[in-house]
Design an enzyme around this catalytic site. Structure first.
Site, short mmCIF file in Angstrom:
data_model
loop_
_atom_site.label_atom_id
_atom_site.label_comp_id
_atom_site.label_asym_id
_atom_site.label_seq_id
_atom_site.Cartn_x
_atom_site.Cartn_y
_atom_site.Cartn_z
N LEU A 120 30.45 103.88 24.73
CA LEU A 120 30.77 102.05 24.90
C LEU A 120 31.76 101.20 25.52
CD1 LEU A 120 29.75 100.98 20.88
CD2 LEU A 120 27.78 101.91 22.45
N HIS A 121 30.88 100.43 26.30
CA HIS A 121 31.85 99.99 27.42
C HIS A 121 31.02 98.23 26.84
CE1 HIS A 121 28.34 99.07 29.28
NE2 HIS A 121 28.24 101.33 29.58
N HIS B 13 28.05 97.21 26.32
CA HIS B 13 27.30 97.36 25.98
C HIS B 13 27.81 96.24 24.20
CE1 HIS B 13 27.69 101.56 26.49
NE2 HIS B 13 25.96 101.88 26.52
#
Ligand code: AMP
Length: 274
Positions: free
Chosen positions: A27-28, A31
Site C-alpha cells: 500500500l501507498h 491506496h
C-alpha cells in the site's frame, strides 16, 4: 480494525453502507486516499489485500510482487479501515473454475498487451464483490481502463454497487504512485518523471489545436529517446477508451511504457495538475 483471512470471519454490517477498496497490497498513499474516501463517504471501509494470480501473465511479476503485509495492515488501520480481508488463493479459487469476461472494452490497450489480464481482474473483483457485498466500491483513475471495465461489469451483471472513480495520487515530481515504482533503479526513477511531463505536453499541444497524431508521435519519440520502451500512447475518451482525433474537454492521454524490466502505466486529463 479486524483482519480476516476467511469469508466466514468477515461478519460485516450488511444492510448498512459498506465501502470497499480492493487492492493487491504494497500500500501507498494512492491506496490510502481510496481508504479515507471510502470511510468518509460510507462510514465503514473494507480493504482487501490479494495478489491475484489470474491477472498476471506467465512472464509477469506475480512471484516477485511485493507483499509487506505487516506494514500494509498498519497503514490501512491508520487510514481508517474497519476490516482488512486477506484471503488465501485457495479461498478465492476453489475446485470449480468460472470466469467473468467483459467484452469489447477489454480488447485494446492493456487488454492487447496483457492477454487475459482483464479476465483475471473482473473474475476476482466479481468474487470479492460477492464475498464482501459492499454498497460502494472505490477504484483509482490510475488504472483508467480497469475503471471502465469494472464499471461496465457492474452495469452488465447488475451488481447493486455504486462505483466510485477517484483521482490519481502522484509523487512530488508527478510520477503516479504505484506499488511497482519500487522496482525502479535510481536512474530509471529519475527518468520516470518524463512519463507525466510528456503527457502534460501532449495535452497542452492538443488543446492548442495541434493534430492528435502529431502530438502523440512527438511524445512517443521523446519517451523513446529517454530510454522508454513505449507500448502504447494515445488520446482517448475516458469512459470507453476509444481514440479521439481532436481536442475534447474530457480527453485523456493513456500510456504504457517499460523502463528496464519495470512496466509503468499512467493517464492524464486536461484539468489535472501536478
Ligand atoms: P492495486 O493494488 O495496484 O491493484 O491497486 C488497488 C487500487 O488502488 C486500484 O483501484 C488502483 O487504481 C488504485 N491506485 C493505484 N495507484 C493509485 C494512485 N497512485 N492513486 C490513486 N489510486 C491508485
Amino acid at each position: 480494525m479486524r483482519v480476516c483471512t476467511t469469508a466466514a470471519d468477515l461478519q460485516l454490517p450488511w444492510g448498512s453502507p459498506i465501502g470497499f477498496v480492493p487492492t493487491m497490497g504494497a500500500l501507498h498513499e494512492g491506496h490510502l486516499s481510496l481508504v479515507r474516501t471510502a470511510k468518509e463517504q460510507t462510514g465503514y471501509c473494507v480493504v482487501s489485500i490479494f495478489v491475484n494470480p489470474t491477472q498476471f501473465g506467465p512472464n509477469e511479476d506475480f512471484h516477485k510482487y511485493p507483499r509487506p503485509l505487516e506494514a500494509d495492515l498498519a497503514q490501512a488501520e491508520s487510514a481508517g479501515a474497519d476490516v482488512v480481508y486477506v484471503p488465501e488463493v485457495s479461498e478465492i479459487y476453489g475446485p470449480v473454475t468460472a470466469w467473468v469476461r467483459v467484452e469489447g472494452i477489454t480488447d485494446a490497450w492493456e487488454g492487447e498487451w496483457r492477454p487475459g489480464h482483464f479476465e483475471g481482474v473482473t473474475t476476482v473483483v466479481a468474487k470479492l464483490f460477492n464475498i464482501v457485498r459492499p454498497t460502494d466500491a472505490f477504484f483509482g483513475t490510475k488504472d483508467l481502463q480497469q475503471c471502465a471495465v469494472i464499471s461496465a461489469m457492474i452495469d452488465a451483471l447488475k451488481f447493486p454497487i455504486r462505483f466510485h472513480r477517484e483521482p490519481t495520487l502522484r509523487e512530488a515530481d508527478g510520477l503516479a504512485m504505484s506499488s511497482r515504482n519500487r522496482y525502479l533503479s535510481p536512474q530509471d526513477r529519475e527518468t520516470a518523471r518524463l512519463l507525466p511531463l510528456t503527457q502534460r505536453a501532449i495535452l497542452d499541444q492538443i488543446a492548442k489545436g495541434e493534430p492528435v497524431d502529431q502530438a502523440t508521435q512527438e511524445g512517443i519519440s521523446r519517451l523513446a529517446a529517454a530510454g522508454f520502451d513505449v507500448q502504447y500512447l494515445a488520446y482517448v475518451e475516458p469512459t470507453n477508451l476509444t481514440s479521439l482525433s481532436s481536442y475534447s474537454e474530457t480527453g485523456r492521454t493513456i500510456v504504457a511504457a517499460k523502463l528496464g524490466t519495470t512496466r509503468l502505466i499512467d493517464n492524464l486529463g486536461h484539468s489535472e495538475s501536478f
